[in-house]
Design a protein around this motif. Structure first.
Motif, PDB file in Angstrom:
ATOM      1  N   GLY A  66     -41.361  39.594  10.959  1.00 23.77           N
ATOM      2  CA  GLY A  66     -41.226  40.857  10.682  1.00 23.77           C
ATOM      3  C   GLY A  66     -42.257  41.907  11.316  1.00 23.77           C
ATOM      4  O   GLY A  66     -42.001  43.040  11.058  1.00 23.77           O
TER       5      GLY A  66
ATOM      6  N   ALA B 220     -36.963  46.740  14.719  1.00 18.75           N
ATOM      7  CA  ALA B 220     -37.442  45.462  14.800  1.00 18.75           C
ATOM      8  C   ALA B 220     -37.528  44.660  15.807  1.00 18.75           C
ATOM      9  O   ALA B 220     -36.943  45.224  16.855  1.00 18.75           O
ATOM     10  CB  ALA B 220     -36.322  44.807  13.833  1.00 18.75           C
TER      11      ALA B 220
ATOM     12  N   ALA C  96     -39.930  47.176   9.331  1.00 15.82           N
ATOM     13  CA  ALA C  96     -39.048  47.568  10.702  1.00 15.82           C
ATOM     14  C   ALA C  96     -37.722  47.667  10.319  1.00 15.82           C
ATOM     15  O   ALA C  96     -37.208  47.013   9.610  1.00 15.82           O
ATOM     16  CB  ALA C  96     -39.491  46.530  11.595  1.00 15.82           C
TER      17      ALA C  96
ATOM     18  N   GLU D 188     -33.370  48.179  11.734  1.00 12.31           N
ATOM     19  CA  GLU D 188     -32.950  47.732  12.926  1.00 12.31           C
ATOM     20  C   GLU D 188     -33.203  47.998  14.195  1.00 12.31           C
ATOM     21  O   GLU D 188     -33.133  47.267  15.261  1.00 12.31           O
ATOM     22  CB  GLU D 188     -31.473  47.625  12.322  1.00 12.31           C
TER      23      GLU D 188
END
Length: 315
Positions: free
Chosen positions: A211, A239, A234, A236
């Motif tokens: 992550g 990320a 994070a 979507e």
């Protein structure tokens, strides 16, 4: 009488010689014709076998000059506060032995709110295996970098042939075609050796989870998240992931690392265009753990730079 007879014999011999020459000539032509008829199948076979055709070379034969590849406007956006010292925009060129195979540049700006680092690296991949194209070799190198960065859906390429170590060697640095796949794992890559001072500032060497957040200092991470109006988790959209609209292949990695001495967020964008792999590293460091560097801002800046560099490659 005898002389006359000898002359007569000489005259009679002349037709005989002519007949002999005619016979020999006919035999010679027959032999040539026979040899030609037997050679035709062999000629056809050799034509069918042919010679091995080399794989297609890559699109790029040279690289742009790294320190001049980024516009002043872009540098001003990525390095706020550098206006007070124009020399910052010149950058520090990486040491390389062949700028047509590898080139890089690094910028650094220090302000009261923290320090920002920007590093770009161009690598032109050449395959010395005639059965493997430059593009395919570059894709293998790119995938190794994606795997090392734990990018989702990244798959390790098949084992390379013994000649790959020779084909991947860039600029005499000994970095063999992705053997040092991670952009942060090789001290030979442009700008890496000069970033050693960053390790003293906030513990860059700490390992992070997928992550992008540090697991070595829970208390430090709690302090940072508790006093900030920004989330260090994070989403979507921010990320680590593949990027579909950048070059032939691309990915983005985002790491947030905390330490007792401070906090830093490191953004890495790697993209491949034909046989060239470009790596962007964009980091923000601060000792104020109440203000976590914005993931969205840094990622957007890094992606804007990547779009600009793709245009530079095609000029």
């Amino acid at each position: 009488m005898q002389p006359a007879q000898r002359r007569a014999y000489g005259r009679r011999a002349t037709p005989a010689v002519a007949v002999l020459i005619t016979v020999l000539a006919a035999a010679g032509l027959g032999g040539c014709t026979g040899s030609d008829s037997t050679a035709d199948p062999d000629d056809g076979a050799s034509g069918d076998s042919g010679t091995a055709v080399s794989a297609e070379p890559g699109r790029y034969r040279t690289l742009p000059e790294a320190c001049g590849a980024v516009s002043r406007k872009t540098l001003q956006a990525l390095l706020p506060g550098a206006e007070q010292d124009d020399k910052v925009y010149d950058g520090q060129a990486a040491v390389t032995y062949d700028i047509d195979r590898r080139d890089g540049c690094r910028w650094k700006v220090e302000t009261t709110s923290g320090t920002r680092y920007l590093t770009i690296d161009f690598q032109r991949v050449v395959s010395y295996d005639p059965s493997v194209s430059d593009d395919d070799r570059a894709q293998e190198t790119y995938e190794k970098k994606a795997v090392a960065a734990d990018i989702p859906d990244a798959t390790s390429p098949p084992p390379s042939s013994p000649s790959d170590s020779e084909s991947g060697s860039e600029s005499g640095s000994g970095d063999a075609g992705g053997s040092s796949a991670s952009a942060s794992s090789s001290a030979d890559e442009p700008g890496k050796s000069s970033k050693g001072d960053k390790g003293d500032e906030a513990g860059k060497g700490d390992k992070t989870d997928e992550g992008g957040e540090s697991t070595d200092s829970p208390s430090a991470g709690a302090d940072a998240s508790g006093g900030s109006d920004e989330s260090d988790t994070a989403s979507e959209d921010t990320a680590p992931r593949r990027l579909d609209d950048l070059g032939d292949d691309a990915f983005l990695n985002d790491q947030l690392i905390t330490k007792d001495s401070g906090i830093h967020r490191d953004i890495t964008v790697v993209f491949r265009s034909s046989n060239v792999i470009a790596t962007i590293e964009y980091d923000q460091w601060t000792t104020d753990k109440k203000h976590i560097p914005s993931s969205q801002e840094l990622q957007e800046n890094a992606q804007d730079l990547a779009d600009e560099l793709t245009g530079r490659l095609n000029e």
